[in-house]
Design a protein around this motif. Structure first.
Motif: not given
Length: 587
Positions: A497-502, A541-543, A546-550, A553-555
């Motif tokens: 998915p795109s960044e917005v979809q993520k 959500i947490i996993n 934790e696997s992607d700091y980006a 930062a979104m939520i």
């Protein structure tokens, strides 16, 4: 861009694309190639037949000798004709032989021939047209936009100097007068229309090329400014009826740009101008358009543009009150983007006040729905089912934004129910996955809002949940859960998915946990099962984060909430398991 000229080949299928603020989806309104008359126009030439090259070359050599031996006025006249021939020769070489290098030399020679008398009726058109063509060649073939802008700035300066010179200069001499004994005129009627007002049209092409170059440079503010200048230039010089539908289409596009800049006054003004053209000017002056599919399509496009105006104003009004913020003002350069000639006919010039109460918001929403329905009269489901679906999403979002202004929670729920009707019918009929995702996400949110209204009404306020209330809360919860799951699971077969979809996927997991937690059940084991389901989604959500700091930062706030809930849930489940007495219901 409507005024694409030679930057797009003739017959290009232009599209107007508007993005949704939530999940990016394209809204495409196709334009038939026949409508792009301006796109097929090129800077006007006197002759295109193949003998023109030889005739012009012979005339060129003759005028070079004449300019060398003449003096005074005769020398000046020979130079003026030589400049006109060089411009025509450069254009013919480009059109017939695509001789880029030679045509550039011809245009430069045209400027050289008249350099001592540029601000002269016999020379001003040659100067502006040659500079326009040099700008075009630099931008489109050499990709040198900086050099192209230099040529356009020179053309702009020459035009303004000639226009403002005192005493007033006479109308420029057309090439048909300068070279009337040199060429044969085989032009079509459309090409001859240039002859009626050559200076006006030369200026128009300067503006067109400014638009194209600033579009290439992605300088939207400058592109907007020159697009409006091109529209206004046609109105002020009464040439807008040459291509009235293209004029309307550019107004529609302008309104979208202006809306994105929060320039509501100017956007409304351009849409009013477009509406006036379609409803009054074109039917009165071009009767063959009356009742045509083409006119109906443009009327639908304007209705859609009006709906976008209303949607943005309603949403901005909502966020302004919700976040207590003041939105950025449009650039001050936009203040003059109005059509003076039509000002008396176009109402509502005052900058609109943001709606701040339910009555005004309801009136605005009624207009939005009316505009959407008018758009659907042309863009039917059978004609364009995807676009029809996006219009239904817009309708849903309009009711969702209106619900914010309603103080009565039960009335709010009614508005949300109205908003989902069309989408629930359409979502099962569509094949486009991206569109169905958008609908699933919107529907899941709408049902979650309805669930929270009922939950607050019974659990938090009345402290008592009758079976009818529990049934309704669970119905909304289960419906929301089913749509969230469809949305999330739809991404398992895609590349990613795109960044917005993520972000939407992360939020969907959070809302799934909340929906399970707020269900009203009568068995302890069922409540524990629901809490464990919620725990699963909080962990997910947490996993992810934790696997992607980006992603984290979104939520940031939602992630903190998920972590706190994950800490509390084991204790909550343990305490619930220890209860010996059967509760009336578990909330």
């Amino acid at each position: 861009m409507v005024y694409s000229l030679k930057c797009f080949p003739p017959g290009t299928d232009h599209k107007m694309i508007v993005s949704s603020p939530l999940l990016p989806y394209p809204k495409i309104i196709k334009k038939t190639p026949e409508r792009d008359y301006l796109s097929r126009m090129v800077p006007p030439t006197y002759e295109f037949h193949k003998r023109a090259k030889y005739d012009l070359e012979n005339t060129f050599h003759m005028l070079v000798m004449e300019a060398d031996i003449r003096t005074g006025v005769a020398h000046k006249n020979a130079c003026s004709r030589l400049g006109a021939v060089c411009y025509q020769l450069g254009h013919v070489l480009y059109e017939i032989e695509n001789g880029l290098g030679v045509s550039v030399l011809a245009f430069e020679k045209a400027l050289e021939a008249i350099e001592d008398h540029v601000i002269d009726p016999d020379n001003v058109l040659t100067a502006i047209n040659s500079l326009n063509m040099l700008a075009f060649l630099e931008a489109n073939h050499n990709k040198n936009t900086e050099r192209a802008l230099e040529f356009l700035d020179r053309a702009d300066s020459i035009y303004k100097t000639y226009r403002d010179k005192e005493p007033k200069m006479p109308d420029p001499t057309g090439v048909d007068v300068l070279l009337e004994d040199c060429t044969e005129d085989n032009r079509t009627w459309e090409e001859r229309s240039y002859k009626r007002n050559p200076m006006v049209n030369a200026r128009l092409y300067t503006l067109f090329y400014y638009i194209e170059i600033y579009r290439i440079l992605k300088l939207t503010e400058e592109e907007i400014f020159y697009s409006h200048a091109a529209l206004k230039h046609q109105i002020d010089n009464d040439i807008y009826m040459q291509c009235p539908l293209d004029w309307v289409q550019t107004c529609i596009q302008m309104s979208e740009w202006l809306l994105n800049a929060n320039a509501f006054q100017q956007a409304k003004h351009h849409m009013e101008a477009a509406s006036m053209f379609l409803e009054e000017v074109i039917p009165k002056n071009l009767s063959y358009y009356n009742g045509s599919q083409e006119l109906k399509q443009y009327l639908a496009d304007v209705s859609y543009s009006w709906s976008r105006y209303g949607m943005r104003l309603l949403k901005k009004s909502k966020t302004r009150l919700m976040k207590k913020k003041t939105h950025r003002l449009p650039p001050s350069s936009f203040n003059d983007l109005l059509f003076d000639k039509f000002e008396e006919k176009l109402g509502g010039q005052d900058t609109p006040v943001y709606v701040d109460n339910f009555k005004d918001a309801e009136e605005l929403t009624k207009n939005i729905i009316k505009w959407i329905n008018e758009t659907k009269l042309f863009y039917t489901f059978d004609m364009s089912n995807n676009f029809y679906g996006y219009l239904s999403i817009d309708k849903c979002q309009a009711y969702k934004n209106l619900a914010f202004f309603q103080d009565n929670s039960l009335e709010t729920e009614k508005l949300l129910k109205i908003g989902v009707v069309d989408m629930e019918i359409l979502v099962v009929k569509l094949d486009d996955l991206s569109l169905r995702r958008q609908m699933w996400y919107e529907l899941s949110n709408m049902y979650r809002f309805m669930m929270e209204i009922q939950y607050e009404q019974y659990v938090l306020i009345k402290k008592e949940v009758p079976k009818t209330g529990a049934k309704l809360i669970n119905k909304y919860s289960n419906t929301s859960i089913s749509y969230y799951l469809k949305f999330i699971e739809s991404f398992t077969t895609t590349i990613g998915p795109s960044e917005v979809q993520k972000k939407a996927i992360l939020l969907s997991n959070l809302y799934l946990a909340k929906c399970y937690d707020k269900q009203i059940v009568y068995l302890k084991q069922v409540k524990i099962r629901n809490l464990l389901e919620g725990e699963k989604y909080y962990k997910r959500i947490i996993n992810y984060c934790e696997s992607d700091y980006a992603l984290a930062a979104m939520i940031p706030y939602e992630l903190s909430y998920a972590r706190n809930m994950l800490k509390l849930l084991p204790t909550k489940i343990k305490n619930l398991s220890k209860l010996s007495k059967t509760s009336k219901c578990y909330v």
